[in-house]
Design an enzyme around this catalytic site. Structure first.
Site: not given
Lengths: 921, 230
Positions: A54, A56, A59, A76, A171
């Site tokens: 996925g 983010g 990145g 990541k 967040d």
């Protein structure tokens, strides 16, 4: 030892090499060697990249495997371009890696390794095999309360740990909570995190300020975040876990932010969540920092206490606390009230001081505080009710009525009664328990290409380019109508009689075709998804619609709009149907379990909205009701329409000649019209029943240029007319050809007759005078000294009182004494008035609204709302039925709203609200 | 088929010539590993189907009893090459014997004419032997892997589908059947493939003497089976 040869005799279909057999099945050795070879795979550091997991905020994340150990990780890599933000992104990335490497907690996603590859940093984290919490919520909806509480307690503990290390997440949202293979939550994506005491420099370089709906209001407003902001986000996640939807949901970011700022979330108790859990959630979601939990640990403690069955720390708010919060949230609004309150307090205080009773002053001050606080809570709740009633979502009617009922015990008022009438005008859906909202959305709905009506033998067929053409054929196969729709047809359904057809199209609009129509009429617009199935109600006035997204809409054919909608997870290809009583909608969910939803219809109101029937405000009433026969007539730009309340059938019965002024009234038998050009015309009861229609024609002798203004009910019936070119009022009997009496009113404007035809009243548009005529004598009229010209006159049913409607005042006059007995004033200009049949209520229409006044003292009983979601068009006429408490309002868009005041009164009584028509006598 | 081998290595093969117990064990293991390649080799050499297994068994017994293993020194190349040499020698011996018996009147039915004319060239025999050896290695490895994965609830077809680059059963479907996420499935696939390579190396390592030779044999196996060149 096996004797079977390794060669199977088959050949690999990919590479043509003979297959090798093992354990009874064959495989291609070459292909296996290729697929198991590590040569040629993408690598970053010691990791072999498998596939993307996925993207983010900053990145890409890959599923990767450590070459030597085989350990699966989430790797990541920041997506950094060469732009000016590169440095800041790299800085954030490095920060996230640094943050995570500082933290060692079972609820925080651990970081394994950090490195750099081709000038791009990367880090390898634990792989969350259970995906994100957002995915989980998407798949399974609301979680059971215990599970939700356990999950959030774990997350809260992790957040506290981060806070203890001086790190804010900033967040927190379901996307950033990852689940391991056992479903245990772990906090990830510290991309926005920063040390609690770091300088604000970094945050200025970031474009992102949290995620709307989960970020605390102060964060969205750009203020420096604190641990309390993370606690707010935890509250939002808890809400989402329990309700299956985020706490603040709006059509736009601005709307969401506004809801967040005011802390306006639907109470979780509406979703069947225990009260204490809702209290915990609400405390976390408080708009003001200081009202939230002091720490994530405190939140966790309360959740654990709830799980253990112990009491939680949150209690209902005291009025004083509520007051202080209200003041903080609404400083300007409260300033006014507080000024008044403080003035009272101050004056009381000084008085008491002068009497040397300072201690009592404190008590008085406290009482005043409490009063102001209660006042604010009351106003806030009314604001919430209005917000609820601005949409037609299921549940809003019930919630609004609950709130109003509670507030009524605090302080009964006309305002509450009016809001209750507005709520009662809403439709609603009621379910017994939670619905299975899985829709099986991947299934493709069957497209309806043909619909046959057994009762009439008609059929509808879809064709043409993009399936937009609809052809209706009669029993013999002849074409009755062909027309084009806006987009492909998605649903077709005939009514029981086979003379009306409901059509849904991909453009999310619905249409209705009726026998005799050349085309289908567009009805409901702007739904969120297209209708794929319809179920006609046996009364033929309602259709339950299922949309592609599994929502149910209740389509009112008279209103041409939806009464209520709810997302119910009605699966594709499981069309809904009505139960035998027509009170519930039934369907089967994806697992084939039976589901039902009870339908609550609007109480005491009907709205009739013909197509393309606009009207204008005239100096006389263009609307008449006949409750006994169940008929309504009103004049629009085309002429007089007739609507049968029993069957819903409606049509134009008498056409206008050009753009003339025209009035229409029910007679004891039939309908009478009079137009400025078409004169006096009528259709008797037989002609009306036979469906006869009078076409436009001018020059009807002898009342050419007369406008029908008023009619008395007493046999043989009287008509009051304005005659042209003499420009005078005259009286006559219906269906006669000569005038009976002439009333010499200068500059005639308005006229009214008592029902017994004993008195007539006339007004001029120039003079401030009303003339009262006795029809049984030849004596000159009596003058009523009004303060402004009367634009509308209305006699009470007993003829003893006359209502004179001026622009700024409505005055009631005793017709015997000639005295003014009551004056009503309003801020917007008055237009028209009508008396209830019992003479106790006067309905008054202004330029924008309609109010019901108690006649004996003029008090407002209620204000009647616009029950439609369409923006309100101006009212143009108002009329009570002569026998029953049925009030009609005609609007400029050609619609008529019918209020049954007896039903409304009964419904209000059930809510504990009175209808004080006789009070104060 | 028993696909498990405890500690069979070249060194053990050598030790098999020293004491009787490991010798029997080595015999059994070599039977398993080389039985099929030897039988196929014999068939190609023209031995009739009814006699292939007897001849192979004779060869094995002779190979072990004649102290051949003592001469199969690890320093002198791959065991497999040595074995092929011994087998060739054994067939030649049979031919000579048959020829003598033909002259002297025996009753072994060995169609020497056909053997001489249609048999492939000696180098091709060796290569076919190697191919069959490689396929046996692959089949053994796959069988071992399937036996391991069956303990995790996967059947042979699923294992084969997952390990295969171009699976006929989609990963998503297998994941759903096993009740795990697609990510977990991908992890499992990676581990399966990795495990297969491990098993294959283990199998091949049983027949080599040292790490250098192992790499050579792995490369050769891939080459002969048409796999990627390392």
């Amino acid at each position: 030892m096996s004797g079977a040869p390794p060669m199977s005799g088959q050949v690999c279909e990919h590479c043509g090499v003979p297959l090798v057999s093992a354990e009874g099945h064959a495989f291609c050795a070459a292909c296996i060697l290729r697929s198991t070879s590590l040569a040629g795979l993408d690598r970053i550091g010691p990791y072999i990249i498998d596939s993307p997991l996925g993207e983010g905020g900053m990145g890409e994340v890959f599923l990767a495997f450590h070459e030597a150990t085989g350990r699966a990780v989430a790797l990541k890599v920041p997506a950094v371009g060469g732009g000016s933000q590169r440095a800041s992104l790299l800085k954030r990335f490095a920060q996230e890696a640094r943050m995570l490497s500082l933290l060692d907690h079972p609820g925080i996603l651990p970081i394994y390794e950090v490195g750099e590859f081709q000038d791009r940093p990367w880090f390898a984290m634990k792989l969350a095999e259970g995906g994100t919490l957002a995915d989980r919520l998407q798949e399974t909806g609301a979680q059971p309360p215990r599970k939700a509480a356990e999950m959030l307690a774990t997350v809260a503990s992790a957040v506290q740990y981060a806070h203890d290390h001086g790190i804010l997440h900033r967040d927190l949202k379901p996307h950033n909570i990852l689940l391991d293979e056992k479903g245990q939550p772990m906090l990830g994506d510290f991309g926005l995190a920063r040390p609690a005491r770091a300088s604000a420099e970094l945050s200025h370089t970031l474009a992102v300020l949290g995620t709307p709906g989960y970020a605390a209001p102060e964060v969205s407003q750009g203020r420096t975040p604190s641990p309390a902001a993370d606690i707010f986000s935890l509250g939002a996640i808890l809400y989402h876990l329990l309700a299956g939807r985020p706490p603040f949901k709006g059509d736009s970011v601005t709307q969401v932010l506004e809801l967040v700022a005011h802390g306006r979330a639907v109470p979780l108790t509406h979703y069947g969540v225990p009260l204490d859990l809702w209290r915990i959630c609400r405390k976390s979601l408080e708009p003001e920092l200081e009202d939230r939990y002091a720490s994530a640990a405190a939140l966790e403690r309360d959740l654990r206490a709830w799980l253990d069955g112990r009491g939680v720390s949150v209690r209902p708010l005291s009025p004083l606390v509520r007051l202080s919060r209200l003041i903080r949230r609404n400083p300007l609004v409260t300033a006014l009230i507080l000024t008044t309150a403080f003035a009272i307090i101050a004056s009381l205080g000084s008085m008491l001081i002068s009497m040397k009773r300072v201690q009592q002053a404190d008590t008085v001050q406290l009482q005043a505080d409490q009063q102001v606080s209660a006042e604010h809570r009351h106003l806030e709740r009314l604001g919430h009710v209005r917000l609820l009633l601005d949409s037609h979502r299921a549940g809003h009617r019930r919630e609004a009525l609950d709130l109003l009922q509670a507030e009524w015990t605090f302080r009964p008022s006309e305002l509450l009664r009016s809001l209750a009438i507005r709520a009662l005008a809403h439709g609603d859906f009621v379910t017994e328990g939670p619905l299975n909202e899985k829709t099986g959305i991947f299934a493709k709905p069957q497209r309806h290409r043909r619909a046959f009506a057994p009762a009439s033998g008609r059929s509808a067929t879809v064709g043409g380019s993009h399936d937009r053409e609809l052809r209706i054929m009669d029993r013999s196969g002849g074409t009755e109508a062909v027309f084009q729709l806006e987009d492909s047809v998605t649903a077709l359904q005939w009514n029981q009689a086979g003379n009306e057809l409901a059509v849904g199209c991909l453009a999310k609009n619905t249409y209705l075709w009726k026998v005799g129509d050349a085309s289908a009429v567009s009805h409901v617009h702007g739904r969120e998804s297209a209708a794929i199935a319809f179920a006609w109600h046996s009364d033929q006035r309602l259709i339950a619609c299922q949309t592609e997204e599994g929502a149910l809409h209740l389509w009112d054919l008279e209103r041409r709009e939806d009464l209520v909608m709810q997302r119910c997870g009605v699966p594709v290809n499981h069309p809904p149907r009505w139960d035998a009583a027509g009170a519930q909608i039934l369907w089967s969910d994806v697992d084939n379990n039976p589901c039902r939803i009870a339908v609550i219809l609007p109480a005491g109101v009907r709205m009739l909205r013909p197509v393309g029937a606009e009207g204008h405000r005239e100096s006389f009433c263009t609307l008449d009701l006949d409750a006994r026969l169940g008929r309504v007539t009103w004049v629009t730009d085309e002429g007089a329409r007739l609507w049968d309340l029993k069957t819903g059938a409606h049509r134009l019965v008498i056409a206008k000649y050009g753009t003339e002024w025209m009035g229409a009234r029910f007679l004891s038998d039939g309908l009478q019209s009079c137009g400025w050009s078409s004169g006096l015309r009528s259709l008797d009861g037989v002609a009306l029943s036979a469906g006869r229609h009078l076409a436009a024609e001018g020059g009807q002798a002898p009342y050419v240029g007369a406008v029908l203004l008023d009619a008395a009910a007493e046999p043989p019936g009287w008509l009051a007319l304005l005659e042209r070119p003499a420009n005078r009022f005259l009286l006559t009997h219906p269906n006669t050809t000569r005038p009976v009496k002439v009333l010499a009113q200068k500059d005639p404007f308005s006229i009214a007759l008592t029902p017994d035809a004993r008195l007539a009243a006339t007004s001029s548009f120039q003079e401030r005078s009303i003339q009262l005529w006795s029809l049984s004598s030849t004596s000159p009229p009596r003058h009523l000294p009004v303060q402004e010209a009367g634009c509308n006159l209305a006699f009470a049913p007993d003829g003893l009182t006359l209502a004179v409607v001026g622009r700024h005042l409505v005055t009631l006059w005793n017709t015997s004494s000639g005295q003014c007995v009551l004056t009503l004033a309003a801020t917007d200009p008055f237009h028209m008035a009508t008396w209830s049949p019992d003479g106790r209520l006067l309905a008054v229409q202004t330029a924008t609204r309609t109010r019901l006044h108690r006649v004996h003292d003029g008090a407002v009983i209620a204000e009647l709302p616009n029950p439609s979601l369409e923006p309100g068009s101006r009212p143009v006429a108002l009329a009570f039925d002569k026998q029953e408490s049925l009030l009609g309002e005609q609007r400029e868009d050609g619609s008529v709203i019918l209020w049954n005041l007896n039903t409304i009164q009964r419904e209000l009584l059930l809510l504990g609200m009175d209808w004080p028509v006789n009070e104060g006598r | 088929m028993n696909a498990h081998f405890a500690t069979t290595r070249w060194s053990l093969v050598r030790s098999a010539s020293l004491s009787p117990e490991p010798r029997r064990e080595a015999l059994s293991e070599l039977y398993t590993l080389y039985w099929r390649p030897i039988c196929d080799y014999l068939r190609r050499m023209g031995i009739s189907e009814s006699e292939v297994e007897d001849v192979a068994q004779d060869f094995f017994i002779g190979f072990f009893e004649s102290q051949s293993l003592d001469r199969a020194d690890s320093e002198h190349g791959r065991f497999r090459a040595y074995l092929v040499g011994a087998l060739r020698h054994h067939v030649q011996k049979l031919r000579r014997k048959a020829s003598a018996q033909k002259r002297g009147g025996g009753n072994v039915a060995l169609p020497l004419d056909a053997l001489d004319q249609s048999a492939p060239h000696e180098a091709d025999h060796a290569r076919l032997f190697d191919l069959e050896w490689a396929q046996t290695m692959m089949a053994h490895s796959m069988a071992r892997l399937e036996s391991e994965t069956s303990e995790q609830g996967m059947d042979a077809a699923q294992t084969s589908a997952l390990i295969h680059g171009d699976a006929t059963i989609p990963q998503r479907e297998i994941a759903a059947r096993l009740g795990i996420s697609v990510t977990a499935m991908k992890t499992r696939v990676f581990r399966l493939r990795r495990r297969f390579r491990e098993i294959l190396r283990e199998e091949v390592s049983r027949t080599v003497a040292n790490a250098v030779e192992l790499e050579g044999e792995m490369a050769y196996l891939s080459e002969i089976l048409g796999g990627p060149v390392a």
